[in-house]
Design an enzyme around this catalytic site. Structure first.
Site, short mmCIF file in Angstrom:
data_model
loop_
_atom_site.label_atom_id
_atom_site.label_comp_id
_atom_site.label_asym_id
_atom_site.label_seq_id
_atom_site.Cartn_x
_atom_site.Cartn_y
_atom_site.Cartn_z
N ASP A 44 -9.11 -23.79 8.78
CA ASP A 44 -8.56 -22.47 8.45
C ASP A 44 -7.05 -22.51 8.63
OD1 ASP A 44 -9.42 -19.05 9.47
OD2 ASP A 44 -8.10 -19.87 7.90
N CYS A 78 -4.14 -14.66 3.51
CA CYS A 78 -5.02 -15.81 3.74
C CYS A 78 -5.35 -16.56 2.47
CB CYS A 78 -6.28 -15.41 4.48
SG CYS A 78 -7.07 -13.93 3.85
N HIS A 136 -11.77 -12.73 4.26
CA HIS A 136 -10.94 -13.88 4.60
C HIS A 136 -11.20 -15.02 3.63
CE1 HIS A 136 -8.28 -15.88 7.30
NE2 HIS A 136 -9.17 -16.80 7.67
#
Lengths: 331, 672
Positions: free
Chosen positions: B468, B408, B452
């Site tokens: 995201d 991520c 994250h």
């Protein structure tokens, strides 16, 4: 005298207070012959030095737990505090309901150490551990023992015997610190026991003055048991033990062994023969003579002002003579 | 007094000391562990082989070496870790100079302090069991050392110690609940108190979040008051970064120096309790976006909507927070701020800049560019993996055009760069995403592997909007969690791979238990105590002390009574003897007492001789008693017979006693 007292109080107030308390407490102890059961009301309990250290440690731990807001530290601190309180009851219970019985105390000579035997009995179902007996103010020399359930234990307290006569067993303490050493529980007891202290025997060297016709042996006609004097024929009534069996096959009729008894003149130990010594020295010398005569297996008698003991020998006779010497002229 | 420490006692002492120090082996330096083991083994050998104790010089040298070593390892001799190490070393060295039973007491006090230090490192549920076991062991040790003479066998010793600890437990509970808690700290905490630094850091490089994915430690737990938002909307905000140097993202200025920006909220708020594990950092991971009003004490909202605690979180804390999922953050941006949010390092990643410039020429507005970028991630072959290839100097270029495999942080970093290159202010936000629900406890657990990184872009009229990019590449990550987005081939850690159901159930239960433990026992401080005790009507500290005193008195009396019964003279078990004794006891009123050395027959003869009228009832009683007590094979009615005979005797005795009393009364009257 007053001046000295005030000075002492100012200098050592704690010690003075302690002495007063001790005197008051010890005065309340009754001298009893019989079994003394340690009752709840007679047991005293105070924290030991380790107990105070433990309390300080708990305080530090509590402050630390408060500072760090740490729940488990609080838990440990409180658990130990609870343990300390519970230990107080355990230490107290370790002593309660024990029964003290007076035991024997063997006679000793002056200058030796008297032993007082005390029997401790545990009538409960729980074992008692580390029960300590000691004289007041002598905790370092305590005698310890465990007392299991339903069994008695013999313990001995020692006391130096300095003077002749009856040495009374004074007040002693029965104490324990058992489960954790945080508390010291004790009680005072006095049993009616006394140890007979014989006079200290004088140094050997002086022999007792000879009385007329002492020593030697004569042939008495009586049947005795001391020296073999020959065989004679069996007569009705002789014991089987006195038959000389070895000669029986040869002689066809049983023969009996014969003995002489060596009678000897008794040794009289006399007070009046020691006029050049003072009372205690005379008693010491007489004690020495009694011991020597007993060692030599020589019959002896004792003559003291007011006491006359017929000659004899053996342990009981020796004890009788020594007892008379020990208690001479004592109230 | 024999103060000598016997061999058994010493070996037991060494064993208990080892038990108490053992859990510290995890955070003591290796040399300290070796020193402690050597000291214990040496002392054991001294005892077993009859060697001599080391001299004063050796001991002093060892102690100084211990001090020096602690200072070298921790650069101080105070503080939690250094203090603990010092305590353990000194306790072990004390063994080398002890020979008397008195010294055991000092070591015991040291052991209690070492036990406390365990709880500064961890207060999990298992520490309770450990506490009890160690307490029993140390109590048994104290009992052994207060028993001069031969050693008590181990099992009765341990049993007695367990009994004593069990009796202290109710007292401990009473004090734990009722002892007034003062809000600490009293004198301040050393800087290294509590657990070690963990979790997200204040910078992000490729690989940082990946490392967190390998840890299954709990980051925090959340209990929602009402319904929880769906998983793909559970973004927990942590550090926000807006300055990129080509490889690492950093905050341009420290977050606590930036004031909070204006935010408008719409829709309903979500209220929840967040129990944060200690991280030694100040971030509180609130749900996007935390409300500015009604914040918990000692917290504050700073720039980029980061919620920070006033001091580093060094102990587990519960925060009650309110967040709005629908918000408008910083609707207007000053030109200076805009410029800062567009800054990129010079001379890096030319291909990405070219791509962004290309999009700009296609006359798309900001929102469309964002969608274009997300569509690129979705359609092109990008992979989400925990084992990406290493990146060189132009990390963004290499990732977007060459390797296309990352975690991520790669996606967030490259997306933000792309947006900045296209002229849209953007920044990287790190934190946690998702969280799994514990089926037993109605709360959500967020682990470190849920860490994250995502991006925020500033769109005119909408403020900062969350984007995201990982959701475009691996939607499962956002909707269902890390375990469903990766396979083992992608580097999914073992603890997230398919586990047997029983294990999942057990670990869920264990976590639930730990959570309750944290909430009700470990968090029991002044506030919780006040709330709990107010249910019982106890409001201020003097009432608490009163209740505590009463409780302790009652509990101690119960203990005392049970002990008195234990130490009371045992009643005779023998039923026959008891019956005989109870039947003959009234004879004492007539002056007839059975002497200890007098058998029952002699005693009966004496009674009959003294009181002839009792012969008729005494005889059967005596016979029944002798038969029951002394015969080996007994008729079944023997006990019955004894009961009957005893009852008859008691009746006869009563009438006889009354007759005697009446007779003596009349006699005295006659004699007057």
């Amino acid at each position: 005298m007053r001046f000295w007292l005030i000075f002492k109080i100012l200098l050592h107030p704690l010690r003075y207070a302690q002495e007063r308390i001790d005197r008051w407490v010890l005065a309340r102890v009754k001298r009893q012959p019989g079994p003394i059961a340690i009752s709840r009301r007679r047991v005293y309990i105070v924290p030991t030095r380790f107990g105070y250290g433990f309390a300080v440690m708990l305080l530090v731990m509590l402050l630390g737990a408060m500072n760090y807001s740490n729940s488990m530290a609080f838990a440990l601190c409180f658990l130990l505090a609870g343990l300390g309180l519970v230990c107080m009851h355990h230490t107290h219970g370790n002593l309660v309901n024990l029964v003290l019985h007076a035991g024997r105390s063997a006679p000793v000579f002056a200058g030796e150490i008297a032993h007082f035997e005390i029997r401790i009995e545990n009538t409960a179902r729980q074992d008692r551990y580390a029960i300590a007996l000691s004289w007041p103010k002598q905790d370092a020399n305590a005698v310890t023992a465990d007392v299991s359930a339903q069994t008695p234990v013999l313990m001995q307290l020692t006391l130096p015997a300095t003077k002749r006569g009856w040495l009374a067993c004074g007040i002693f303490s029965v104490a324990t610190e058992f489960p954790l050493g945080l508390f010291h529980a004790w009680t005072w007891a006095e049993l009616e026991m006394a140890c007979l202290v014989y006079p200290k025997p004088a140094r050997p060297g002086l022999t007792p003055p000879a009385t007329a016709g002492s020593g030697g042996h004569t042939e008495g006609g009586r049947q005795g048991q001391d020296e073999f004097a020959g065989l004679r024929s069996y007569q009705h009534g002789d014991t089987a033990r006195s038959i000389h069996w070895k000669s029986l096959p040869k002689l066809q009729s049983p023969m009996v062994k014969q003995f002489y008894e060596t009678t000897e003149q008794a040794l009289w130990l006399d007070w009046t023969t020691l006029n050049h010594l003072d009372t205690e020295a005379r008693l010491s010398q007489l004690t020495r003579w009694v011991l020597d005569a007993e060692d030599a297996q020589h019959a002896y008698g004792l003559r003291l002002p007011g006491t006359n003991i017929a000659p004899g020998k053996g342990a009981a006779h020796q004890h009788q003579c020594l007892k008379a010497l020990a208690l001479f002229d004592l109230p | 007094m024999n103060d000598y420490l016997s061999r058994n006692s010493l070996l037991r002492l060494i064993a208990v000391l080892a038990l108490v120090i053992a859990p510290h082996a995890m955070h003591l330096p290796v040399w300290a562990i070796l020193l402690i083991i050597t000291a214990m083994a040496w002392r054991a050998l001294i005892e077993l082989r009859q060697w001599r104790l080391p001299k004063m010089l050796t001991r002093t040298a060892l102690a100084l070496a211990g001090f020096g070593g602690v200072y070298a390892s921790y650069h101080s001799i105070s503080g939690q870790s250094a203090g603990t190490a010092l305590l353990c070393i000194m306790a072990a060295l004390k063994l080398l100079e002890m020979r008397a039973r008195r010294d055991v007491m000092i070591v015991v006090l040291l052991m209690y302090f070492i036990l406390v230090t365990h709880f500064l490192f961890s207060q999990d549920l298992w520490t309770v069991a450990y506490l009890l076991v160690c307490s029993v062991a140390i109590t048994a040790l104290l009992m052994d050392c207060n028993h001069p003479g031969s050693a008590v066998p181990t099992r009765p010793l341990l049993r007695r110690a367990t009994v004593m600890i069990a009796q202290s437990l109710p007292l401990m509970l009473a004090m734990f609940i009722l002892f007034p808690r003062i809000p600490g700290p009293l004198w301040g905490l050393p800087s290294d108190t509590g657990a070690q630094r963990s979790g997200l850091s204040d910078s992000m490089s490729p690989g940082d979040i990946e490392n967190l994915a390998l840890s299954d430690a709990v980051a925090f737990r959340v209990h929602f008051d009402d319904t929880a938002p769906p998983q793909d909307q559970r973004y927990w905000r942590g550090p926000v970064f807006d300055s990129f140097d080509g490889r690492k993202w950093r905050p341009r200025i420290a977050p606590q120096q930036r004031p909070a920006e204006a935010a408008e909220f719409t829709g309903t708020a979500v209220t929840y309790d967040l129990t944060l594990e200690p991280t030694q950092q100040r971030w509180i991971f609130a749900l996007d976006l935390p409300a500015a009003s009604g914040l918990p004490a000692a917290t504050a909202l700073h720039g980029a909507a980061q919620l920070l605690a006033d001091k580093p979180v060094s102990a587990r804390v519960l925060y009650h927070l309110r967040s709005y999922p629908h918000y408008q953050l910083q609707p207007t941006l000053t030109s200076f701020q805009r410029r800062m949010m567009l800054q990129l390092p010079l001379n890096a990643d030319p291909r990405t800049r070219a791509l962004a410039a290309q999009w700009r020429t296609q006359q798309m507005d900001d929102a469309q560019i964002v969608q274009r970028a997300l569509q690129m991630f979705r359609s092109e072959p990008f992979y989400y993996t925990l084992h990406p290839p290493r990146l060189g100097n132009n990390s963004i270029d290499e990732f977007l055009f060459d390797t296309r495999r990352g975690f991520c942080e790669h996606y967030a970093s490259s997306f933000t760069f792309l947006m900045r290159a296209a002229g849209i202010p953007a920044r990287v936000v790190t934190g946690y995403q998702g969280g799994e629900k514990n089926p037993y406890g109605d709360y959500y657990v967020i682990h470190q592997y849920d860490a994250h990184a995502w991006s925020e872009v500033w769109l005119a009229g909408r403020g900062w909007v969350r984007v995201d990019p990982t959701a475009a590449v691996a939607p499962n990550r956002v909707e269902q969690g890390l375990a469903s987005a990766l396979t083992a081939a992608d580097g999914l850690p073992a603890f997230l791979q398919r586990q047997p159901q029983i294990w999942l159930t057990l670990s869920a239960r264990w976590d639930w238990l730990n959570n309750r433990w944290n909430r009700w026992v470990l968090a029991y401080g002044p506030e919780l105590q006040a709330k709990f005790l107010s249910h019982f009507g106890i409001t201020d500290w003097s009432q608490m002390i009163l209740a505590l005193t009463v409780a302790i008195t009652l509990l101690l009396s119960a203990v005392g009574l049970s002990l008195l019964r234990q130490f009371a003279p045992a009643k005779t078990h023998d039923a026959a003897l008891r019956l005989w004794q109870s039947a003959t006891r009234p004879l004492q009123k007539l002056g007839l007492k059975q002497q200890p050395d007098e058998g029952p027959q002699d005693f009966a003869a004496r009674v009959i001789a003294s009181q002839p009228l009792l012969a008729a009832s005494m005889q059967p009683l005596l016979e029944a008693y002798l038969q029951l007590r002394y015969l080996s094979d007994v008729e079944p009615e023997a006990q019955q017979n004894l009961h009957i005979a005893a009852a008859q005797f008691t009746r006869a005795l009563r009438t006889h006693t009354q007759a005697v009393r009446a007779g003596s009364g009349s006699r005295t009257r006659d004699n007057r």
